[in-house]
Design an enzyme around this catalytic site. Structure first.
Site, short mmCIF file in Angstrom:
data_model
loop_
_atom_site.label_atom_id
_atom_site.label_comp_id
_atom_site.label_asym_id
_atom_site.label_seq_id
_atom_site.Cartn_x
_atom_site.Cartn_y
_atom_site.Cartn_z
N ASP A 1 0.83 -1.25 0.05
CA ASP A 1 0.08 -0.01 0.06
C ASP A 1 0.88 1.18 0.04
O ASP A 1 2.18 1.21 0.51
CB ASP A 1 -0.89 0.13 1.28
CG ASP A 1 -2.09 0.93 1.27
OD1 ASP A 1 -2.52 1.18 -0.08
OD2 ASP A 1 -2.98 0.80 1.98
N GLY A 2 0.29 2.51 -0.50
CA GLY A 2 0.97 3.77 -0.35
C GLY A 2 1.70 4.16 -1.56
O GLY A 2 2.35 5.08 -1.47
N ARG B 1 -0.72 9.48 -9.94
CA ARG B 1 -0.81 8.35 -9.16
C ARG B 1 0.03 7.11 -9.73
O ARG B 1 0.80 6.38 -9.12
CB ARG B 1 -2.22 7.76 -8.62
CG ARG B 1 -2.52 8.61 -7.69
CD ARG B 1 -4.16 8.33 -7.65
NE ARG B 1 -4.46 6.87 -7.22
CZ ARG B 1 -4.30 6.43 -6.11
NH1 ARG B 1 -4.11 7.27 -4.92
NH2 ARG B 1 -4.45 5.14 -5.94
N HIS C 1 2.73 3.84 -8.81
CA HIS C 1 2.67 2.37 -9.27
C HIS C 1 3.92 1.97 -9.76
O HIS C 1 4.38 0.76 -9.72
CB HIS C 1 1.55 2.19 -10.02
CG HIS C 1 -0.06 2.29 -9.22
ND1 HIS C 1 -0.12 2.16 -8.24
CD2 HIS C 1 -0.90 3.16 -9.99
CE1 HIS C 1 -1.55 2.60 -7.74
NE2 HIS C 1 -1.94 3.12 -8.63
N THR D 1 -10.30 -7.24 -6.12
CA THR D 1 -11.45 -7.05 -6.75
C THR D 1 -12.08 -5.72 -6.46
O THR D 1 -13.05 -5.25 -7.14
CB THR D 1 -12.47 -8.33 -6.24
OG1 THR D 1 -12.47 -8.20 -4.81
CG2 THR D 1 -12.24 -9.59 -6.80
N GLU D 2 -11.71 -5.14 -5.73
CA GLU D 2 -12.42 -3.87 -5.37
C GLU D 2 -11.41 -2.58 -6.18
O GLU D 2 -12.22 -1.34 -6.44
CB GLU D 2 -12.23 -3.09 -3.79
CG GLU D 2 -13.22 -3.82 -2.77
CD GLU D 2 -12.74 -5.41 -2.42
OE1 GLU D 2 -11.79 -5.65 -2.40
OE2 GLU D 2 -13.76 -6.27 -2.20
N ARG E 1 -11.61 2.28 -9.35
CA ARG E 1 -10.61 3.21 -9.69
C ARG E 1 -10.77 3.82 -10.75
O ARG E 1 -11.46 3.16 -11.65
CB ARG E 1 -9.14 2.86 -9.31
CG ARG E 1 -9.00 2.40 -7.99
CD ARG E 1 -7.41 2.26 -7.79
NE ARG E 1 -7.11 1.90 -6.43
CZ ARG E 1 -5.84 1.44 -6.02
NH1 ARG E 1 -4.92 1.28 -6.93
NH2 ARG E 1 -5.66 1.36 -4.71
N LEU F 1 12.11 -19.85 -5.02
CA LEU F 1 10.82 -18.89 -4.31
C LEU F 1 9.59 -19.06 -5.35
O LEU F 1 9.59 -18.84 -6.51
CB LEU F 1 11.33 -17.44 -4.35
CG LEU F 1 10.28 -16.50 -3.68
CD1 LEU F 1 10.15 -16.45 -2.23
CD2 LEU F 1 10.58 -15.20 -4.33
N SER G 1 -8.36 -5.53 4.38
CA SER G 1 -8.92 -5.23 3.06
C SER G 1 -9.17 -6.72 2.06
O SER G 1 -8.79 -6.60 0.95
CB SER G 1 -8.07 -4.34 2.13
OG SER G 1 -7.81 -3.26 2.97
N GLU H 1 1.40 -14.07 12.15
CA GLU H 1 1.96 -12.71 12.67
C GLU H 1 1.87 -11.64 11.58
O GLU H 1 2.25 -11.73 10.40
CB GLU H 1 3.26 -13.14 13.08
CG GLU H 1 3.76 -13.99 13.94
CD GLU H 1 3.32 -13.75 15.54
OE1 GLU H 1 3.35 -12.53 15.81
OE2 GLU H 1 3.09 -14.72 16.09
C1 V07 Z 1 1.38 -3.63 -9.36
C2 V07 Z 1 3.19 -2.38 -8.30
C3 V07 Z 1 3.45 -3.00 -7.10
C4 V07 Z 1 2.41 -2.03 -5.84
C5 V07 Z 1 1.05 -2.44 -6.03
C6 V07 Z 1 0.19 -1.58 -7.03
C7 V07 Z 1 0.92 -1.62 -8.42
C8 V07 Z 1 3.72 -6.04 -10.24
C9 V07 Z 1 2.64 -6.65 -10.86
C10 V07 Z 1 2.53 -7.92 -11.48
C11 V07 Z 1 1.30 -8.81 -11.39
C12 V07 Z 1 1.40 -9.98 -11.99
C13 V07 Z 1 2.26 -10.47 -12.47
C14 V07 Z 1 3.52 -9.59 -12.87
C15 V07 Z 1 3.80 -8.42 -12.07
C16 V07 Z 1 1.60 -5.79 -10.57
C17 V07 Z 1 -0.35 -4.72 -10.72
C18 V07 Z 1 -0.08 -3.54 -9.75
C19 V07 Z 1 -1.89 -4.65 -11.11
F1 V07 Z 1 2.20 -11.52 -12.97
N1 V07 Z 1 3.42 -4.90 -9.63
N2 V07 Z 1 2.04 -4.62 -9.98
N3 V07 Z 1 0.21 -5.74 -11.12
N4 V07 Z 1 1.84 -2.43 -8.87
#
Ligand code: V07
Length: 264
Positions: free
Chosen positions: A38-39, A51, A55, A84-85, A89, A149, A214, A225
């Protein structure tokens, strides 16, 4: 080969962090860490940036933390990327978020493969744009046989929805007569959740000062934890992760020889 030559060098970890990394390995590490990242929007707004810039920065943190978690021997890292929420946006922001898997995996998938990381996903992929689905499915397939991992993205995920889906499937089996209602146990319910192949999280981290779940992994977090920090996700780094892990290890140490179920 060429990608190796042109890849930007990661800054070396400082000696204090290396020491903490080594010390942490003397005690039991959390095997599965879940993070509510978050943030990102707030990070950008604070800098008078849009914004989406937050991201993008948050995505860079995903890379950094994945690499580090893998190096210290964490087995599973679950990241809440899109709930899902989040569809509520602004459309422009959602469109941008849906591009991030391609953005990250386009450049970073070879590195993930090299690091022996396995990509998995929980959530409903049916309603995702084709290009997003393609990028994620491709990463899942390309890393299927890796045994390092597990990088588990919660994407278009909502925990109540997950529980509802599992209840429907179980009811269906009961109606068909393939299971009887007295066979419904916690283990059975767990096996119908999207996390059925994963262990339960040992440690949950939420960044950016919000103290709530959330709709994230409600069932799976029953014994986990929790660790909350005011740090915004784009500012989260290896030493923040070590803070969380060390706090987890101190709490576990306090319980001494008692088994987990004896302290609950
Ligand atoms: C997203 C970056 C991290 C912070 C949270 C919001 C924005 C990586 C992915 C991702 C997801 C699936 C995948 C590979 C990469 C991602 C969204 C948002 C929607 F297979 N970061 N990130 N997807 N943020």
């Amino acid at each position: 080969m060429l990608s190796k030559l042109i890849r930007k060098k990661q800054p070396a970890l400082n000696s204090e962090l290396i020491k903490r990394k080594e010390l942490s390995q003397l005690e039991q590490l959390p095997s599965h860490i879940s993070i509510i990242m978050d943030g990102n929007g707030r990070w950008a707004t604070k800098r008078t940036l849009p914004r989406i810039a937050g991201h993008y920065e948050g995505m860079k943190t995903v890379k950094k933390i994945t690499k580090f978690a893998n190096e210290i021997g964490i087995k599973t890292l679950s990241l809440y990327a899109f709930s899902t929420e989040n569809w509520r946006r602004p459309k422009k922001e959602v469109d941008y978020l849906m591009r991030l898997p391609e953005e990250l995996l386009g450049k970073y998938l070879p590195e993930l493969i090299e690091q022996n990381v396995r990509v998995t996903m929980i959530g409903n992929h049916e309603l995702l744009p084709e290009h997003t689905k393609r990028a994620i499915t491709n990463a899942i397939e390309e890393t299927l046989h890796n045994d390092g991992l597990i990088l588990n993205f919660a994407f278009n995920y909502g925990s109540r929805d997950e529980i509802v889906q599992s209840v429907k499937q179980i009811v269906n089996k009961v109606q068909l007569g393939s299971i009887s209602s007295n066979e419904i146990t916690e283990e059975l319910v767990s096996s119908y959740l999207m996390t059925n192949e994963l262990t339960e999280p040992d440690l949950l981290i939420r960044t950016s000062g919000e103290i709530r779940l959330s709709n994230f992994m409600l069932w799976q977090l029953a014994y986990t934890e929790f660790w909350f920090t005011d740090t915004l996700w784009p500012d989260f780094d290896e030493s923040c992760l070590m803070d969380a892990i060390e706090s987890y290890q101190r709490r576990n140490r306090k319980y001494g020889g008692l088994k987990q179920e004896e302290v609950n």
